[in-house]
Design a protein around this motif. Structure first.
Motif, PDB file in Angstrom:
ATOM      1  N   LYS A  74       0.727  -1.174  -0.033  1.00 41.77           N
ATOM      2  CA  LYS A  74      -0.117  -0.077  -0.093  1.00 41.77           C
ATOM      3  C   LYS A  74       0.990   1.518   0.054  1.00 41.77           C
ATOM      4  O   LYS A  74       0.479   2.107  -0.652  1.00 41.77           O
ATOM      5  N   VAL A  75       1.606   1.195   0.914  1.00 42.60           N
ATOM      6  CA  VAL A  75       2.754   2.412   0.875  1.00 42.60           C
ATOM      7  C   VAL A  75       3.425   2.517  -0.547  1.00 42.60           C
ATOM      8  O   VAL A  75       3.620   3.698  -0.963  1.00 42.60           O
ATOM      9  N   ILE A  76       3.917   1.536  -0.966  1.00 46.14           N
ATOM     10  CA  ILE A  76       4.611   1.675  -2.313  1.00 46.14           C
ATOM     11  C   ILE A  76       3.647   2.049  -3.186  1.00 46.14           C
ATOM     12  O   ILE A  76       3.916   2.819  -4.248  1.00 46.14           O
ATOM     13  N   ALA A  77       2.375   1.687  -3.262  1.00 42.72           N
ATOM     14  CA  ALA A  77       1.190   2.092  -4.377  1.00 42.72           C
ATOM     15  C   ALA A  77       0.964   3.578  -4.398  1.00 42.72           C
ATOM     16  O   ALA A  77       1.106   4.282  -5.228  1.00 42.72           O
ATOM     17  N   ASP A  78       0.896   4.039  -3.038  1.00 39.93           N
ATOM     18  CA  ASP A  78       0.696   5.476  -2.587  1.00 39.93           C
ATOM     19  C   ASP A  78       2.031   6.375  -3.238  1.00 39.93           C
ATOM     20  O   ASP A  78       1.856   7.454  -3.853  1.00 39.93           O
ATOM     21  N   TYR A  79       3.134   5.931  -2.760  1.00 38.88           N
ATOM     22  CA  TYR A  79       4.415   6.573  -3.358  1.00 38.88           C
ATOM     23  C   TYR A  79       4.379   6.790  -4.965  1.00 38.88           C
ATOM     24  O   TYR A  79       4.923   7.672  -5.631  1.00 38.88           O
ATOM     25  N   VAL A  80       4.182   5.515  -5.612  1.00 34.66           N
ATOM     26  CA  VAL A  80       4.370   5.404  -7.027  1.00 34.66           C
ATOM     27  C   VAL A  80       3.102   6.441  -7.619  1.00 34.66           C
ATOM     28  O   VAL A  80       3.298   7.180  -8.659  1.00 34.66           O
ATOM     29  N   SER A  81       2.049   6.291  -6.996  1.00 33.93           N
ATOM     30  CA  SER A  81       0.788   7.095  -7.810  1.00 33.93           C
ATOM     31  C   SER A  81       1.127   8.683  -7.455  1.00 33.93           C
ATOM     32  O   SER A  81       0.797   9.435  -8.268  1.00 33.93           O
ATOM     33  N   ARG A  82       1.938   8.895  -6.277  1.00 34.36           N
ATOM     34  CA  ARG A  82       2.208  10.312  -6.144  1.00 34.36           C
ATOM     35  C   ARG A  82       3.326  10.794  -6.855  1.00 34.36           C
ATOM     36  O   ARG A  82       3.229  11.904  -7.800  1.00 34.36           O
ATOM     37  N   THR A  83       4.374  10.060  -7.204  1.00 32.11           N
ATOM     38  CA  THR A  83       5.371  10.515  -8.034  1.00 32.11           C
ATOM     39  C   THR A  83       5.366  10.346  -9.418  1.00 32.11           C
ATOM     40  O   THR A  83       5.856  11.187 -10.210  1.00 32.11           O
ATOM     41  N   ARG A  84       4.525   9.214  -9.939  1.00 29.89           N
ATOM     42  CA  ARG A  84       4.294   9.172 -11.383  1.00 29.89           C
ATOM     43  C   ARG A  84       3.051   9.896 -11.701  1.00 29.89           C
ATOM     44  O   ARG A  84       2.692   9.971 -12.773  1.00 29.89           O
ATOM     45  N   GLU A  85       2.260  10.426 -10.966  1.00 31.80           N
ATOM     46  CA  GLU A  85       0.922  10.935 -11.158  1.00 31.80           C
ATOM     47  C   GLU A  85      -0.220  10.067 -11.865  1.00 31.80           C
ATOM     48  O   GLU A  85      -0.527  10.119 -12.928  1.00 31.80           O
ATOM     49  N   ILE A  86      -0.022   8.691 -11.420  1.00 32.63           N
ATOM     50  CA  ILE A  86      -0.975   7.682 -11.901  1.00 32.63           C
ATOM     51  C   ILE A  86      -1.636   7.178 -10.578  1.00 32.63           C
ATOM     52  O   ILE A  86      -1.199   7.135  -9.573  1.00 32.63           O
ATOM     53  N   ASN A  87      -2.705   6.381 -10.983  1.00 35.90           N
ATOM     54  CA  ASN A  87      -3.697   5.605 -10.124  1.00 35.90           C
ATOM     55  C   ASN A  87      -3.074   4.131 -10.013  1.00 35.90           C
ATOM     56  O   ASN A  87      -3.361   3.219 -10.666  1.00 35.90           O
ATOM     57  N   VAL A  88      -2.122   3.739  -9.065  1.00 40.79           N
ATOM     58  CA  VAL A  88      -1.602   2.427  -8.708  1.00 40.79           C
ATOM     59  C   VAL A  88      -2.252   1.884  -7.370  1.00 40.79           C
ATOM     60  O   VAL A  88      -2.269   2.592  -6.453  1.00 40.79           O
ATOM     61  N   SER A  89      -2.826   0.807  -7.525  1.00 38.46           N
ATOM     62  CA  SER A  89      -3.417   0.162  -6.181  1.00 38.46           C
ATOM     63  C   SER A  89      -2.683  -0.702  -5.827  1.00 38.46           C
ATOM     64  O   SER A  89      -1.635  -1.359  -6.486  1.00 38.46           O
ATOM     65  N   PRO A  90      -2.633  -1.102  -4.312  1.00 39.75           N
ATOM     66  CA  PRO A  90      -1.740  -2.120  -3.607  1.00 39.75           C
ATOM     67  C   PRO A  90      -1.584  -3.286  -4.571  1.00 39.75           C
ATOM     68  O   PRO A  90      -0.634  -4.224  -4.637  1.00 39.75           O
ATOM     69  N   GLU A  91      -2.847  -3.818  -5.239  1.00 35.46           N
ATOM     70  CA  GLU A  91      -2.766  -4.889  -5.947  1.00 35.46           C
ATOM     71  C   GLU A  91      -1.893  -4.973  -7.064  1.00 35.46           C
ATOM     72  O   GLU A  91      -1.901  -5.845  -7.753  1.00 35.46           O
ATOM     73  N   ASN A  92      -1.591  -3.952  -7.606  1.00 38.24           N
ATOM     74  CA  ASN A  92      -0.678  -3.792  -8.598  1.00 38.24           C
ATOM     75  C   ASN A  92       1.003  -3.975  -8.283  1.00 38.24           C
ATOM     76  O   ASN A  92       1.715  -3.853  -9.161  1.00 38.24           O
ATOM     77  N   VAL A  93       1.255  -3.979  -7.018  1.00 38.51           N
ATOM     78  CA  VAL A  93       2.537  -4.005  -6.637  1.00 38.51           C
ATOM     79  C   VAL A  93       3.114  -5.369  -6.155  1.00 38.51           C
ATOM     80  O   VAL A  93       2.262  -6.152  -5.545  1.00 38.51           O
ATOM     81  N   VAL A  94       4.136  -5.927  -6.791  1.00 45.04           N
ATOM     82  CA  VAL A  94       4.817  -7.187  -6.278  1.00 45.04           C
ATOM     83  C   VAL A  94       6.259  -6.663  -5.778  1.00 45.04           C
ATOM     84  O   VAL A  94       7.159  -6.191  -6.478  1.00 45.04           O
ATOM     85  N   ILE A  95       6.636  -7.137  -4.437  1.00 44.76           N
ATOM     86  CA  ILE A  95       7.882  -6.799  -3.809  1.00 44.76           C
ATOM     87  C   ILE A  95       8.670  -7.728  -4.014  1.00 44.76           C
ATOM     88  O   ILE A  95       8.549  -8.960  -3.974  1.00 44.76           O
ATOM     89  N   THR A  96       9.853  -7.440  -4.478  1.00 44.47           N
ATOM     90  CA  THR A  96      10.931  -8.310  -4.854  1.00 44.47           C
ATOM     91  C   THR A  96      12.306  -8.284  -3.962  1.00 44.47           C
ATOM     92  O   THR A  96      12.577  -6.996  -3.840  1.00 44.47           O
ATOM     93  N   PRO A  97      13.354  -9.155  -4.031  1.00 41.84           N
ATOM     94  CA  PRO A  97      14.408  -8.806  -3.536  1.00 41.84           C
ATOM     95  C   PRO A  97      15.512  -8.091  -4.494  1.00 41.84           C
ATOM     96  O   PRO A  97      16.196  -8.701  -5.169  1.00 41.84           O
ATOM     97  N   GLY A  98      15.023  -6.732  -4.233  1.00 42.74           N
ATOM     98  CA  GLY A  98      15.781  -5.824  -5.336  1.00 42.74           C
ATOM     99  C   GLY A  98      14.937  -5.730  -6.692  1.00 42.74           C
ATOM    100  O   GLY A  98      14.169  -6.366  -6.827  1.00 42.74           O
ATOM    101  N   GLY A  99      15.520  -4.880  -7.429  1.00 45.78           N
ATOM    102  CA  GLY A  99      14.695  -4.423  -8.655  1.00 45.78           C
ATOM    103  C   GLY A  99      15.256  -5.589  -9.717  1.00 45.78           C
ATOM    104  O   GLY A  99      14.316  -5.677 -10.699  1.00 45.78           O
ATOM    105  N   LYS A 100      16.329  -6.064  -9.703  1.00 44.35           N
ATOM    106  CA  LYS A 100      16.674  -7.018 -10.657  1.00 44.35           C
ATOM    107  C   LYS A 100      15.593  -8.268 -11.207  1.00 44.35           C
ATOM    108  O   LYS A 100      15.416  -8.349 -12.123  1.00 44.35           O
ATOM    109  N   PRO A 101      15.269  -8.917 -10.070  1.00 45.41           N
ATOM    110  CA  PRO A 101      14.262 -10.045 -10.253  1.00 45.41           C
ATOM    111  C   PRO A 101      13.018  -9.413 -11.292  1.00 45.41           C
ATOM    112  O   PRO A 101      12.295 -10.257 -11.860  1.00 45.41           O
ATOM    113  N   ILE A 102      12.836  -8.202 -11.243  1.00 42.05           N
ATOM    114  CA  ILE A 102      11.440  -7.689 -11.946  1.00 42.05           C
ATOM    115  C   ILE A 102      12.015  -7.914 -13.547  1.00 42.05           C
ATOM    116  O   ILE A 102      11.057  -8.184 -14.279  1.00 42.05           O
TER     117      ILE A 102
END
Ligand code: PLP
Length: 386
Positions: A74-102
């Motif tokens: 949820k915190v990540i979704a809020d951060y991305v929504s704010r910084t990219r000016e888009i509407n991201v919900s917590p269900e759109n977020v997958v947390i991974t060990p570093g950015g590389k696995p993405i």
């Protein structure tokens, strides 16, 4: 030993190899100045470390859901929504060990035989490695110095075919330190508008910007949010490379697939790290501002220093913490010069070719080191090339 064919398609990240070589030389008593590094040399801010300690004390020491703890998503979704000016919900977020696995998961989820992936070259080496590993066709998009290392949108358009399944963009970019302008991103979007193409937008350096540069996310353009995978994380912004904390923003069709890849590989991201990420995003940001201000000072010193070396010429980057000087007038190839500087001058850098074939003629020099060491390295390089 009979290995599976696929392992021969894997590339690597030379930064780790050069670090190992440098450490070996240090163990033999040689002094090495590390300008090959891809990580901030600052310590993780104290408030984030304290949050991790608290997380252990509060029992966050077990498995978490594969996509991450809901509170953190949820915190990540809020951060991305704010910084990219888009509407991201917590269900759109997958947390991974570093950015590389993405990168890994995106490629495994989307790319198969015959699928073409356009990626920046010179660019982060894992893109090409993972495209090949997944069985796709890697289509390099050259970033040229005469074009300020910006994307040549006309050249880009010629690379797009009906088989282009994925386009990777990285702004600010590694190794060039350049951002992609909003105008160019809009042109790219226009070219892809009627195609069935996904975009992997690697925005890991989005907070490390200079001279009013902007990290404009393609996800903000009408119709692109659901086709864009945003890769971001904590490694660079909060000097947290060893914590292994990153995330991807995916459409809700992709999230279950990516979560399944997490279940099959990592199970979940470290629970303590995840809880510390809440503090990183919601706590004071003064340490990030200080770090970027310090990088800015070093950038001036490094670019000026590199331009004073006979045979070197260097553009001024406007993001990340890398300079990418042209060294072709020294008469050396990139790899030969990087080796020579490491072995003879004790200065570790990376050959431009570590970032793809269009990196020939360049070195990647990181300014994640003190001004004193940067100045010393410049002197050592000058002496060595005399
Ligand atoms: N993307 C780019 C362009 C990078 O340079 C890096 C790290 O060097 C990453 C992603 C991966 O970062 P992490 O350490 O969070 O996996």
């Amino acid at each position: 030993m009979q290995l599976a064919d696929r392992v021969f398609r894997l590339g690597t990240e030379t930064a780790f190899e050069v670090l190992a070589r440098a450490r070996k030389l240090e163990a033999e008593g040689k002094k090495i100045i590390h300008l090959q590094i891809g990580e901030p040399d600052f310590t993780t801010p104290k408030n984030i470390c304290d949050a991790a300690i608290k997380a252990i004390q509060n029992g966050y020491t077990h498995y978490t859901p594969a996509a991450g703890i809901m509170e953190v998503r949820k915190v990540i979704a809020d951060y991305v929504s704010r910084t990219r000016e888009i509407n991201v919900s917590p269900e759109n977020v997958v947390i991974t060990p570093g950015g590389k696995p993405i990168m890994f998961y995106t490629m495994l989820a989307l790319i198969g035989k015959g699928d073409e992936v356009i990626y920046p070259n010179p660019g982060f080496p894992i893109y090409e490695s993972m495209i090949n590993f997944a069985g796709g066709t890697a289509v390099p998009l050259p970033l040229r110095e005469e074009n300020n290392f910006d994307i040549d949108v006309n050249e880009f358009e010629k690379l797009v075919t009906n088989r282009t399944k994925l386009v990777i963009i990285n702004s600010p970019g590694n190794p060039t330190g350049r951002t992609i302008s909003k105008k160019d991103i809009e042109k790219i979007a226009e070219m892809l508008k009627n195609k069935d193409t996904y975009i992997l937008s690697d925005e890991i350096y989005s907070r490390i910007l200079y001279d009013n540069a902007e990290c404009f996310s393609i996800s903000k353009i009408d119709g692109f949010k659901d086709r864009t995978i945003i890769l971001d994380g904590f490694s660079k912004t909060y000097a947290m490379t060893g914590w292994r904390a990153g995330y991807g923003i995916f459409n809700t069709d992709l999230v279950p697939i990516i979560s399944k890849l997490m279940v099959n590989s990592n199970s979940c991201t470290n629970a303590i790290t995840q809880m510390a990420c809440i503090e990183a995003l919601t706590g004071p940001q003064t340490e990030v501002d200080k770090m970027v201000a310090e990088f800015k000072k070093r950038r001036e010193v490094l670019v000026k220093g590199l331009n004073s070396i006979p045979g070197f010429s260097c553009l001024t980057p406007n993001g990340a913490f890398y300079a990418f000087p042209n060294i072709s007038k020294t008469g050396y190839k990139s790899k030969a010069l990087a080796d020579k500087l490491l072995l003879e001058a004790g200065v570790a850098t990376l050959a431009g070719t570590s970032f793809g074939k269009f990196g020939e003629g360049y070195l990647r020099v990181s300014y994640a080191n003190s001004i004193e060491n940067i100045n010393l390295a410049i002197e050592k390089i000058k002496d060595n090339l005399k």
